[in-house]
Scaffold this active site. Structure first.
Site, PDB file in Angstrom:
ATOM      1  N   LEU A  63     -37.301 -23.845  48.879  1.00 38.60           N
ATOM      2  CA  LEU A  63     -36.120 -24.427  48.240  1.00 38.60           C
ATOM      3  C   LEU A  63     -35.782 -25.800  48.824  1.00 38.60           C
ATOM      4  CD1 LEU A  63     -33.805 -23.977  46.201  1.00 38.60           C
ATOM      5  CD2 LEU A  63     -32.498 -22.949  48.068  1.00 38.60           C
ATOM      6  N   ASP A  64     -35.657 -26.790  47.940  1.00 40.78           N
ATOM      7  CA  ASP A  64     -35.257 -28.157  48.302  1.00 40.78           C
ATOM      8  C   ASP A  64     -36.141 -28.770  49.382  1.00 40.78           C
ATOM      9  OD1 ASP A  64     -33.197 -28.130  46.452  1.00 40.78           O
ATOM     10  OD2 ASP A  64     -31.707 -27.416  47.892  1.00 40.78           O
ATOM     11  N   ALA A  65     -37.418 -28.413  49.385  1.00 42.00           N
ATOM     12  CA  ALA A  65     -38.324 -28.930  50.417  1.00 42.00           C
ATOM     13  C   ALA A  65     -39.590 -29.531  49.815  1.00 42.00           C
ATOM     14  CB  ALA A  65     -38.688 -27.820  51.401  1.00 42.00           C
TER      15      ALA A  65
END
Length: 290
Positions: free
Chosen positions: A233-235
């Protein structure tokens, strides 16, 4: 290069070694291709070579449906090369996913309507009815699948969404403040082809009301980050980032306005680079060609 002359665009990366540029340019010129763009980069730390090269197809001796096969046969194994081949007269097909916030959606659609992008938008997907009127304004089909609070129907919803994307031949997805986590299955179908906008630098203020958290901390800048979606997530690989200055005179409300304006700009820059086929991803990073 004239506006009506189609071009081929080759994006590649491979272990760095002598002679790669010479071989590729010779392949193009020997087959009477006129090179109109060439940019390259060497990551000396990892020893990786990156290149984007574009040439006119008018008069090119190899039929366009055979170019991929020729490059594979001549260079893939020899240079341990990973590549993608595109044609500038084949428009990407972009699906937009959105929830209840309209600012990014309006910005994307206005750029599309004005002819700023060579892209088709066959559909908008949402988990709420709130923004259907915007799809109607732009004459773009607006599809809604509500997801239960316990996410018990999430797999069923994504299966229906994936069916729509296949039917509409969608080539990439833009999450225009779509407030749902995309499943690993969908990400696997569109690797490095789902673009998200995040309301700050990553990592940053987590959870709801990020601009209010920023105001409470007395920040002097707020940022926005656009990145490709991965299973972490969000990486995912970051495409574009920017900041706007904040002072003690700002309020939570003015931070929201400044932040949303920045989100639109950063997302549009990322989408532009993707449409122009100027992004290479490698080891969770991006190489962005000018």
């Amino acid at each position: 290069m004239t506006a009506n002359n189609p071009t081929a665009i080759l994006l590649l990366h491979c272990p760095d070694r002598q002679g790669i540029i010479s071989e590729i340019t010779k392949f193009i010129t020997d087959n009477q291709g006129n090179i109109v763009y060439l940019d390259q980069h060497v990551d000396r730390q990892d020893g990786v070579f990156f290149m984007r090269i574009e040439w006119e197809l008018d008069g090119f001796l190899i039929p366009r449906d055979k170019i991929h096969e020729c490059i594979t046969m001549l260079y893939s194994k020899r240079f341990e090369m990973t590549f993608n081949l595109y044609f500038n007269d084949v428009k990407p097909r972009m699906a937009i996913f959105v929830s209840k916030m309209s600012h990014c959606l309006y910005d994307l659609l206005s750029r599309y309507r004005s002819g700023e992008w060579k892209v088709d938008i066959p559909c908008i997907v949402s988990n709420h009815e709130d923004l259907r009127f915007i799809g109607d304004q732009f004459n773009i089909p607006f599809h809604v699948w509500s997801i239960n609070k316990d996410h018990s129907n999430k797999a069923e919803v994504e299966a229906a969404e994936m069916q729509l994307l296949r039917e509409q031949r969608v080539t990439f997805i833009v999450l225009a403040r779509y407030m749902q986590i995309i499943s690993d299955d969908m990400i696997a179908q569109y690797p490095h082809h789902i673009i998200n906008i995040h309301h700050s630098f990553l990592p940053a203020f987590i959870g709801a009301r990020p601009y209010h958290q920023a105001w409470e901390r007395g920040v002097k800048i707020v940022g926005a980050t656009s990145h490709y979606v991965t299973s972490e997530l969000d990486a995912g690989p970051i495409i574009e980032q920017d900041v706007v200055r904040i002072t003690h005179k700002d309020t939570p409300e003015s931070l929201v306005l400044k932040g949303r304006d920045l989100e639109k700009i950063v997302l549009s820059r990322a989408v532009t680079k993707h449409i122009e086929r100027k992004i290479l991803t490698y080891n969770n990073k991006t190489v962005i060609f000018n």
